[in-house]
Write a protein that holds these residues in place. Structure first.
Motif, mmCIF file in Angstrom:
data_model
loop_
_atom_site.group_PDB
_atom_site.id
_atom_site.type_symbol
_atom_site.label_atom_id
_atom_site.label_comp_id
_atom_site.label_asym_id
_atom_site.label_seq_id
_atom_site.Cartn_x
_atom_site.Cartn_y
_atom_site.Cartn_z
ATOM 1 N N GLY A 90 -52.678 50.871 1.949
ATOM 2 C CA GLY A 90 -53.770 49.967 2.353
ATOM 3 C C GLY A 90 -54.233 49.110 1.188
ATOM 4 N N GLU A 91 -54.407 49.775 0.002
ATOM 5 C CA GLU A 91 -54.844 49.003 -1.167
ATOM 6 C C GLU A 91 -53.783 47.966 -1.567
ATOM 7 N N GLY A 92 -52.511 48.378 -1.522
ATOM 8 C CA GLY A 92 -51.405 47.458 -1.863
ATOM 9 C C GLY A 92 -51.342 46.303 -0.877
ATOM 10 N N LEU A 93 -51.535 46.691 0.379
ATOM 11 C CA LEU A 93 -51.524 45.661 1.418
ATOM 12 C C LEU A 93 -52.685 44.694 1.223
ATOM 13 N N GLU A 94 -53.855 45.219 0.902
ATOM 14 C CA GLU A 94 -55.060 44.385 0.665
ATOM 15 C C GLU A 94 -54.839 43.476 -0.541
ATOM 16 N N LYS A 95 -54.272 44.077 -1.627
ATOM 17 C CA LYS A 95 -53.991 43.268 -2.807
ATOM 18 C C LYS A 95 -52.969 42.189 -2.474
ATOM 19 N N GLY A 96 -51.967 42.552 -1.704
ATOM 20 C CA GLY A 96 -50.929 41.587 -1.301
ATOM 21 C C GLY A 96 -51.533 40.456 -0.489
ATOM 22 N N ARG A 97 -52.435 40.838 0.468
ATOM 23 C CA ARG A 97 -53.090 39.810 1.281
ATOM 24 C C ARG A 97 -53.958 38.906 0.415
ATOM 25 N N THR A 98 -54.713 39.518 -0.497
ATOM 26 C CA THR A 98 -55.574 38.737 -1.384
ATOM 27 C C THR A 98 -54.732 37.786 -2.234
ATOM 28 N N GLU A 99 -53.639 38.319 -2.778
ATOM 29 C CA GLU A 99 -52.750 37.479 -3.606
ATOM 30 C C GLU A 99 -52.118 36.372 -2.767
ATOM 31 N N ALA A 100 -51.710 36.716 -1.556
ATOM 32 C CA ALA A 100 -51.116 35.724 -0.661
ATOM 33 C C ALA A 100 -52.131 34.639 -0.315
ATOM 34 N N ASP A 101 -53.378 35.105 -0.007
ATOM 35 C CA ASP A 101 -54.434 34.121 0.297
ATOM 36 C C ASP A 101 -54.678 33.204 -0.900
ATOM 37 N N ARG A 102 -54.705 33.796 -2.108
ATOM 38 C CA ARG A 102 -54.920 33.001 -3.308
ATOM 39 C C ARG A 102 -53.774 32.016 -3.506
ATOM 40 N N LEU A 103 -52.525 32.475 -3.316
ATOM 41 C CA LEU A 103 -51.358 31.605 -3.461
ATOM 42 C C LEU A 103 -51.380 30.475 -2.424
ATOM 43 N N VAL A 104 -51.775 30.828 -1.192
ATOM 44 C CA VAL A 104 -51.868 29.805 -0.141
ATOM 45 C C VAL A 104 -52.950 28.790 -0.498
ATOM 46 N N ALA A 105 -54.099 29.283 -0.976
ATOM 47 C CA ALA A 105 -55.199 28.391 -1.357
ATOM 48 C C ALA A 105 -54.762 27.485 -2.515
ATOM 49 N N ASP A 106 -54.069 28.091 -3.522
ATOM 50 C CA ASP A 106 -53.570 27.298 -4.650
ATOM 51 C C ASP A 106 -52.567 26.256 -4.164
ATOM 52 N N ALA A 107 -51.692 26.655 -3.272
ATOM 53 C CA ALA A 107 -50.672 25.741 -2.748
ATOM 54 C C ALA A 107 -51.340 24.593 -1.985
ATOM 55 N N LYS A 108 -52.377 24.959 -1.178
ATOM 56 C CA LYS A 108 -53.090 23.916 -0.420
ATOM 57 C C LYS A 108 -53.803 22.953 -1.369
ATOM 58 N N ALA A 109 -54.426 23.496 -2.423
ATOM 59 C CA ALA A 109 -55.126 22.659 -3.400
ATOM 60 C C ALA A 109 -54.133 21.750 -4.116
ATOM 61 N N GLU A 110 -52.995 22.331 -4.506
ATOM 62 C CA GLU A 110 -51.967 21.536 -5.181
ATOM 63 C C GLU A 110 -51.428 20.451 -4.252
ATOM 64 N N ALA A 111 -51.215 20.833 -2.997
ATOM 65 C CA ALA A 111 -50.726 19.862 -2.011
ATOM 66 C C ALA A 111 -51.756 18.746 -1.809
ATOM 67 N N ALA A 112 -53.041 19.120 -1.718
ATOM 68 C CA ALA A 112 -54.103 18.123 -1.547
ATOM 69 C C ALA A 112 -54.152 17.189 -2.756
ATOM 70 N N LYS A 113 -53.974 17.762 -3.964
ATOM 71 C CA LYS A 113 -53.977 16.945 -5.187
ATOM 72 C C LYS A 113 -52.788 15.987 -5.189
ATOM 73 N N ILE A 114 -51.615 16.499 -4.795
ATOM 74 C CA ILE A 114 -50.417 15.652 -4.743
ATOM 75 C C ILE A 114 -50.616 14.512 -3.747
ATOM 76 N N VAL A 115 -51.186 14.846 -2.581
ATOM 77 C CA VAL A 115 -51.439 13.822 -1.552
ATOM 78 C C VAL A 115 -52.440 12.786 -2.072
ATOM 79 N N ALA A 116 -53.522 13.273 -2.717
ATOM 80 C CA ALA A 116 -54.541 12.355 -3.248
ATOM 81 C C ALA A 116 -53.943 11.455 -4.320
ATOM 82 N N ASP A 117 -53.128 12.053 -5.234
ATOM 83 C CA ASP A 117 -52.473 11.259 -6.279
ATOM 84 C C ASP A 117 -51.527 10.228 -5.666
ATOM 85 N N ALA A 118 -50.777 10.640 -4.636
ATOM 86 C CA ALA A 118 -49.833 9.739 -3.972
ATOM 87 C C ALA A 118 -50.585 8.597 -3.301
ATOM 88 N N LYS A 119 -51.713 8.925 -2.644
ATOM 89 C CA LYS A 119 -52.523 7.879 -1.998
ATOM 90 C C LYS A 119 -53.080 6.910 -3.037
#
Length: 201
Positions: free
Chosen positions: A15-44
């Motif tokens: 459960g703890e590993g799964l929670e850590k994995g979910r937290t890490e995945a959420d963080r990676l997804v959030a980072d990816a979304k932020a990076e994608a938003a930055k790339i889109v903003a820079d491109a615009k």
């Protein structure tokens, strides 16, 4: 019981590993979304900059083109005006000059004007040579005014070398000044050019 503890421990670790994995995945997804938003903003932003540069260049090109078109139009208009004026002057001067240069009264008046202006109105002794082909016509016309010409200091003679107009020199001088049909036409054209342009335009 140990089995139960082991099972609980395993489930808890899972459960703890799964929670850590979910937290890490959420963080990676959030980072990816932020990076994608930055790339889109820079491109615009880059696209907007490129569009602005293209619009500025197009505006400059349009402005320069209009300036060139305006300048070319003004030059064409000036050329057309000059050609119209030249055509009118050539038509007016050509025939008039040809007629005037063989008119004895006109030639006499010119000879008197040349004599008057030769030394700024001072006494002169000039020799004028007229076309031999017109001697009969000019001699008749000059008979009455011979004294006037002589009083002005002009002695008239005739030469086969003179075809149109006349030539004048100071008696005993070494050079002649020619007053030909072409020189009269050129003089009249220069004089009339400004006047015709003012009248027409």
């Amino acid at each position: 019981m140990e089995n139960t503890k082991l099972k609980e421990l395993t489930e808890r670790l899972y459960g703890e590993g799964l929670e850590k994995g979910r937290t890490e995945a959420d963080r990676l997804v959030a980072d990816a979304k932020a990076e994608a938003a930055k790339i889109v903003a820079d491109a615009k932003a880059e696209a907007a900059k490129i569009v602005k540069q293209a619009e500025d260049k197009a505006a400059d090109t349009a402005k320069n083109s209009m300036t060139e078109i305006s300048l070319a139009g003004k030059q064409a208009l000036a050329k057309i005006k000059a050609e119209i004026a030249d055509a009118i002057i050539a038509k007016s001067v050509g025939k008039g000059t040809a007629e005037a240069i063989v008119d004895a009264e006109f030639v006499k008046a010119l000879l008197l004007a040349v004599a008057s202006a030769w030394n700024n109105g001072g006494k002169v002794e000039l020799s004028a040579m007229l076309p031999a082909a017109l001697e009969a016509d000019f001699s008749k016309a000059f008979e009455a005014s011979a004294q006037e010409l002589l009083a002005a200091g002009v002695e008239v003679g005739y030469s086969k070398d003179v075809h149109t107009g006349f030539k004048v020199c100071q008696k005993g001088g070494g050079y002649y000044i020619y007053f030909t049909e072409d020189s009269f036409a050129a003089l009249m054209q220069e004089y009339l050019r400004e006047k015709v342009s003012k009248l027409l335009f």
